[in-house]
Design a protein around this motif. Structure first.
Motif, mmCIF file in Angstrom:
data_model
loop_
_atom_site.group_PDB
_atom_site.id
_atom_site.type_symbol
_atom_site.label_atom_id
_atom_site.label_comp_id
_atom_site.label_asym_id
_atom_site.label_seq_id
_atom_site.Cartn_x
_atom_site.Cartn_y
_atom_site.Cartn_z
ATOM 1 N N LEU A 14 -59.621 58.580 62.111
ATOM 2 C CA LEU A 14 -59.811 60.030 62.109
ATOM 3 C C LEU A 14 -59.209 60.653 60.849
ATOM 4 N N ALA A 15 -58.024 60.176 60.459
ATOM 5 C CA ALA A 15 -57.393 60.696 59.242
ATOM 6 C C ALA A 15 -58.224 60.368 58.006
ATOM 7 N N GLU A 16 -58.765 59.160 57.965
ATOM 8 C CA GLU A 16 -59.594 58.769 56.827
ATOM 9 C C GLU A 16 -60.872 59.604 56.753
ATOM 10 N N ASP A 17 -61.496 59.840 57.883
ATOM 11 C CA ASP A 17 -62.702 60.672 57.898
ATOM 12 C C ASP A 17 -62.389 62.104 57.477
ATOM 13 N N SER A 20 -61.896 62.013 53.641
ATOM 14 C CA SER A 20 -63.106 61.700 52.880
ATOM 15 C C SER A 20 -64.120 62.838 52.909
ATOM 16 N N HIS A 21 -64.117 63.633 53.967
ATOM 17 C CA HIS A 21 -65.057 64.750 54.060
ATOM 18 C C HIS A 21 -64.493 66.043 53.479
ATOM 19 N N SER A 22 -63.268 66.001 53.017
ATOM 20 C CA SER A 22 -62.681 67.186 52.395
ATOM 21 C C SER A 22 -62.927 67.163 50.895
ATOM 22 N N THR A 23 -62.605 68.258 50.243
ATOM 23 C CA THR A 23 -62.792 68.369 48.793
ATOM 24 C C THR A 23 -61.514 68.081 48.017
ATOM 25 N N ILE A 24 -60.440 67.777 48.707
ATOM 26 C CA ILE A 24 -59.167 67.547 48.026
ATOM 27 C C ILE A 24 -59.159 66.161 47.386
ATOM 28 N N THR A 25 -58.522 66.065 46.248
ATOM 29 C CA THR A 25 -58.424 64.790 45.531
ATOM 30 C C THR A 25 -57.102 64.084 45.769
ATOM 31 N N VAL A 26 -56.078 64.829 46.185
ATOM 32 C CA VAL A 26 -54.782 64.231 46.490
ATOM 33 C C VAL A 26 -54.184 64.925 47.707
ATOM 34 N N GLN A 27 -53.418 64.170 48.447
ATOM 35 C CA GLN A 27 -52.695 64.737 49.594
ATOM 36 C C GLN A 27 -51.505 63.844 49.920
ATOM 37 N N VAL A 28 -50.433 64.472 50.387
ATOM 38 C CA VAL A 28 -49.249 63.740 50.822
ATOM 39 C C VAL A 28 -48.899 64.187 52.233
ATOM 40 N N GLY A 29 -48.338 63.284 53.005
ATOM 41 C CA GLY A 29 -47.964 63.624 54.373
ATOM 42 C C GLY A 29 -47.004 62.590 54.939
ATOM 43 N N LEU A 30 -46.703 62.738 56.208
ATOM 44 C CA LEU A 30 -45.717 61.890 56.879
ATOM 45 C C LEU A 30 -46.389 60.807 57.704
ATOM 46 N N VAL A 31 -45.719 59.666 57.797
ATOM 47 C CA VAL A 31 -46.164 58.561 58.640
ATOM 48 C C VAL A 31 -45.278 58.554 59.882
ATOM 49 N N LEU A 47 -50.826 59.937 61.129
ATOM 50 C CA LEU A 47 -50.496 60.506 59.824
ATOM 51 C C LEU A 47 -50.535 62.020 59.941
ATOM 52 N N ILE A 48 -49.460 62.685 59.504
ATOM 53 C CA ILE A 48 -49.351 64.140 59.617
ATOM 54 C C ILE A 48 -49.309 64.741 58.213
ATOM 55 N N PRO A 49 -50.348 65.479 57.797
ATOM 56 C CA PRO A 49 -50.324 66.086 56.453
ATOM 57 C C PRO A 49 -49.241 67.148 56.332
ATOM 58 N N THR A 50 -48.577 67.172 55.202
ATOM 59 C CA THR A 50 -47.567 68.199 54.943
ATOM 60 C C THR A 50 -48.252 69.531 54.687
ATOM 61 N N PRO A 51 -47.858 70.597 55.394
ATOM 62 C CA PRO A 51 -48.522 71.905 55.210
ATOM 63 C C PRO A 51 -48.264 72.477 53.829
ATOM 64 N N LEU A 401 -46.755 72.104 62.125
ATOM 65 C CA LEU A 401 -45.925 70.949 61.811
ATOM 66 C C LEU A 401 -46.594 69.623 62.155
ATOM 67 N N MET A 402 -47.303 69.569 63.292
ATOM 68 C CA MET A 402 -47.892 68.315 63.757
ATOM 69 C C MET A 402 -49.390 68.240 63.514
ATOM 70 N N SER A 403 -49.954 69.262 62.885
ATOM 71 C CA SER A 403 -51.377 69.286 62.542
ATOM 72 C C SER A 403 -52.267 69.121 63.776
ATOM 73 N N MET A 404 -51.832 69.683 64.902
ATOM 74 C CA MET A 404 -52.642 69.672 66.111
ATOM 75 C C MET A 404 -53.658 70.806 66.034
ATOM 76 N N GLU A 405 -54.865 70.522 66.450
ATOM 77 C CA GLU A 405 -55.920 71.535 66.360
ATOM 78 C C GLU A 405 -55.654 72.712 67.287
ATOM 79 N N ALA A 406 -55.153 72.436 68.468
ATOM 80 C CA ALA A 406 -54.865 73.502 69.420
ATOM 81 C C ALA A 406 -53.825 73.010 70.404
#
Length: 488
Positions: A14-17, A20-31, A47-51, A401-406
C-alpha cells in the motif's frame, strides 16, 4: 545484530502504491516495527510519512551538490541532474515526529528507523545525512534503558523499482561504513503476532513520595519528584514476577496458544515507604501516586513469554513517562487546589516548575487517561486525553501523526482505564497524625481489652474469697458444736 528483516506485505505494498501514484520525487518517514534480539530478526509493521513542517514544506527535499566545473561538463552532455542531487532532510522535524509517534505505540512496537523514497543516485549521495537522521530518531524515541545499538534504513527506489534495507549502527561515528546491508523480504507479519494485556494497579501503600524541606533535596519540583517516583516503580517492576493466563512465568518458552493473553504482575513485598518518610526530619509532605495503567504488547509467536513480560513492564513505565511529558509540555496547566485563594497565589506558574515544599494546602492532579485506537489487523495504538478532553481530539493526532485516513468508529475505541493515574500532595503533619491516630486507636483497643480482662479476673477473685469465708465460717460453727457436746 539483526540479520534479516521481514516486512508486512499488505502495508508495504500500500505504501509503495501510494508513493508511485504520487507526484513527489522524494519522501522521508518512520519505520514502525520490532527488532527482536532473541530471533536476530526485524519485523516491519508499517511506514509512516513525516508530515509537512509548520511552513507547509516537506521534511525532505532535493538539493544540487555538483560543483561549477561539473555543471559545465554536464551542460555539454546529456543532463544528469538526478545523478548529482542529494537529500536535504529536516532532521529535527523527523526526530520530533518520532518522539510523538513513539508515545502512541504499545509494547513490542517501536520506531525502528526511517525510510526514504528516492532514486538510487540520490540515495548514494545522501548516506551521511540519512545516518544523521537515523541517529536523531534513535535519540528522540529510545527503546528502553538497555537500548539497541542499531536502527534500520529502508530505501524504496523508483528507478529501478526495488526495496533495500540497511542496518545503521549507533555505536560508531557517523560514516559511510555505518550502514550495512541486511536481507529484506515481505511476508505476513501480523499473522504471527501474539497479544498480551495487563492491568497494573498502583497501591497507595508503596506510592507515597517524600517532599523534602527547602535545601534538603535538589528534586523539589513536581516533575522532578514524579520522575524520581517513576524510576522507583521501574526498579520495582524489573524484579516483579508475572503470571500469564494464570501460569507463573519461570522459563523462556514461547506461547503457542492463540487469543488474548492476560498478564498479572506480582510485585515483591516492600516496607511501607510512607512510614519511613514520616521518620525523616527533612520531610514536609508526601506526594501520593495512585491509579491504574492498561498495557498491551505484541510479539512474534516464536519469542519467549519472558520477553512479552519485559515489553509489558516497559510499556507501563513508558506510558507513565509519556503522561508526565504531556503535563510538562502544557506549561499553562497547574495543580487544582482546594483553596481558591491558593490558586490565585500560584497563577502563572508552570506545573513543571511547581515547588511542592512551599505548598500548604492539599492539591490534586489527574494524569491524562490512556485510550486505545484500532490500528492494523487487530492491533491497537494509544493516545492520551486530558480529563476535560473528549474522543474527538484523537482524530487530529491519528491523521497527522500516524497518517490514518480517518478515525475508527467511537464504539471500537477502548477506554480500559477506569481510574487514570493521579497524584495528591499531603501535609507531613496530616500524614503523621493519621499514623498517630491509628496507633492510639490500636492502643486504646488493647487497653479496653486489658481492662475487660482485669475486671473478669477481679470478679473471679472476689467470688472465690467469699466462698472460702463462708466455708471457714461453717467449719468454725461445726467445731464449736463438737466441743460443746463433749463438755456436756
Amino acid at each position: 545484530m539483526v540479520k534479516a528483516v521481514v516486512g508486512e506485505e499488505t502495508q508495504l505494498k500500500l505504501a509503495e502504491d501510494r508513493l508511485s501514484h504520487s507526484t513527489i520525487t522524494v519522501q522521508v518517514g518512520l519505520v514502525i516495527g520490532r527488532l527482536s534480539s532473541n530471533l536476530d530478526r526485524g519485523f516491519v509493521f508499517d511506514l509512516i510519512p513525516t508530515p509537512q513542517i509548520d511552513a507547509g514544506e516537506a521534511a525532505c527535499s532535493l538539493t544540487e551538490t555538483t560543483s561549477r566545473d561539473d555543471k559545465k561538463k554536464q551542460s555539454k552532455s546529456k543532463p544528469q541532474s538526478s545523478d548529482s542531487s542529494s537529500l536535504l532532510v529536516d532532521k529535527d522535524w523527523v526526530a520530533e515526529h518520532a518522539r510523538q509517534v513513539s508515545r502512541m505505540l504499545l509494547g513490542g512496537m517501536k520506531v525502528i528507523g526511517i525510510y526514504v523514497w528516492a532514486s538510487e543516485n540520490t540515495f548514494k549521495n545522501s548516506t551521511i545525512a540519512l545516518c544523521q537522521t537515523v541517529h536523531g530518531v534513535a535519540e528522540a524515541a529510545p527503546f528502553s534503558e538497555n537500548d539497541s545499538i542499531e536502527r534500520l534504513l529502508i530505501h524504496i527506489c523508483y528507478s529501478p523499482r526495488r526495496w533495500t534495507c540497511r542496518n545503521c549502527s549507533l555505536a560508531s561515528n557517523i560514516t559511510s561504513s555505518s550502514l550495512r546491508p541486511c536481507d529484506f523480504k515481505m511476508g505476513r507479519v501480523f499473522n504471527s503476532l501474539q497479544t498480551y494485556k495487563c492491568m497494573y494497579n498502583f497501591s497507595l501503600r508503596y506510592c507515597r513520595l517524600p517532599i523534602y524541606h527547602e535545601g534538603a533535596s535538589n528534586a523539589q519540583t513536581l516533575s522532578d519528584i514524579l520522575r524520581q517516583g517513576i524510576s522507583v516503580h521501574a526498579n520495582e517492576l524489573r524484579v516483579a514476577k508475572a503470571m500469564v493466563d494464570g501460569n507463573l512465568v519461570v522459563n523462556d518458552e514461547s506461547c503457542t496458544t492463540e487469543g488474548l493473553h492476560e498478564v498479572e504482575l506480582l510485585l515483591p513485598l516492600f516496607n511501607d515507604t510512607s512510614t519511613k518518610a514520616c521518620s525523616q526530619k527533612d520531610v514536609v509532605g508526601l506526594l501520593v501516586f495512585s491509579g491504574s495503567v492498561c498495557s498491551f504488547a505484541y510479539l512474534n509467536s516464536k519469542e519467549p513469554i519472558s520477553q512479552a513480560v519485559s515489553e509489558i513492564k516497559g510499556d507501563i513505565i513508558g506510558s507513565l513517562q509519556s503522561r508526565l511529558d504531556i503535563i510538562c509540555d502544557e506549561a499553562d496547566e497547574d495543580l487544582v487546589p482546594i483553596d481558591d485563594d491558593a490558586r490565585e497565589a500560584r497563577a502563572g506558574k508552570p506545573v513543571s516548575r511547581l515547588v511542592l515544599h512551599s505548598q500548604r494546602e492539599t492539591c490534586g492532579l489527574a494524569f491524562p487517561r490512556r485510550v486505545f485506537v484500532p490500528w492494523l489487523v487487530g492491533t491497537f495504538i494509544c493516545d492520551y486525553l486530558e480529563p476535560s478532553e473528549r474522543l474527538e481530539v484523537l482524530k487530529d493526532h491519528c491523521v497527522e501523526l500516524m497518517s490514518m485516513e480517518a478515525l475508527p468508529d467511537a464504539s471500537t475505541i477502548l477506554e480500559a482505564e477506569v481510574e487514570a493515574p493521579s497524584i495528591t500532595t499531603e501535609s507531613f503533619w496530616d500524614v503523621a497524625l493519621s499514623f498517630r491516630s491509628e496507633s492510639i486507636s490500636s492502643s486504646e483497643n488493647k487497653g479496653i481489652e486489658t481492662q475487660s480482662d482485669n475486671s473478669k479476673n477481679t470478679v473471679k477473685t472476689t467470688n472465690f474469697n467469699i466462698t472460702v469465708a463462708v466455708l471457714f465460717l461453717l467449719l468454725s460453727i461445726l467445731v464449736g458444736l463438737v466441743l460443746t457436746v463433749k463438755r456436756t
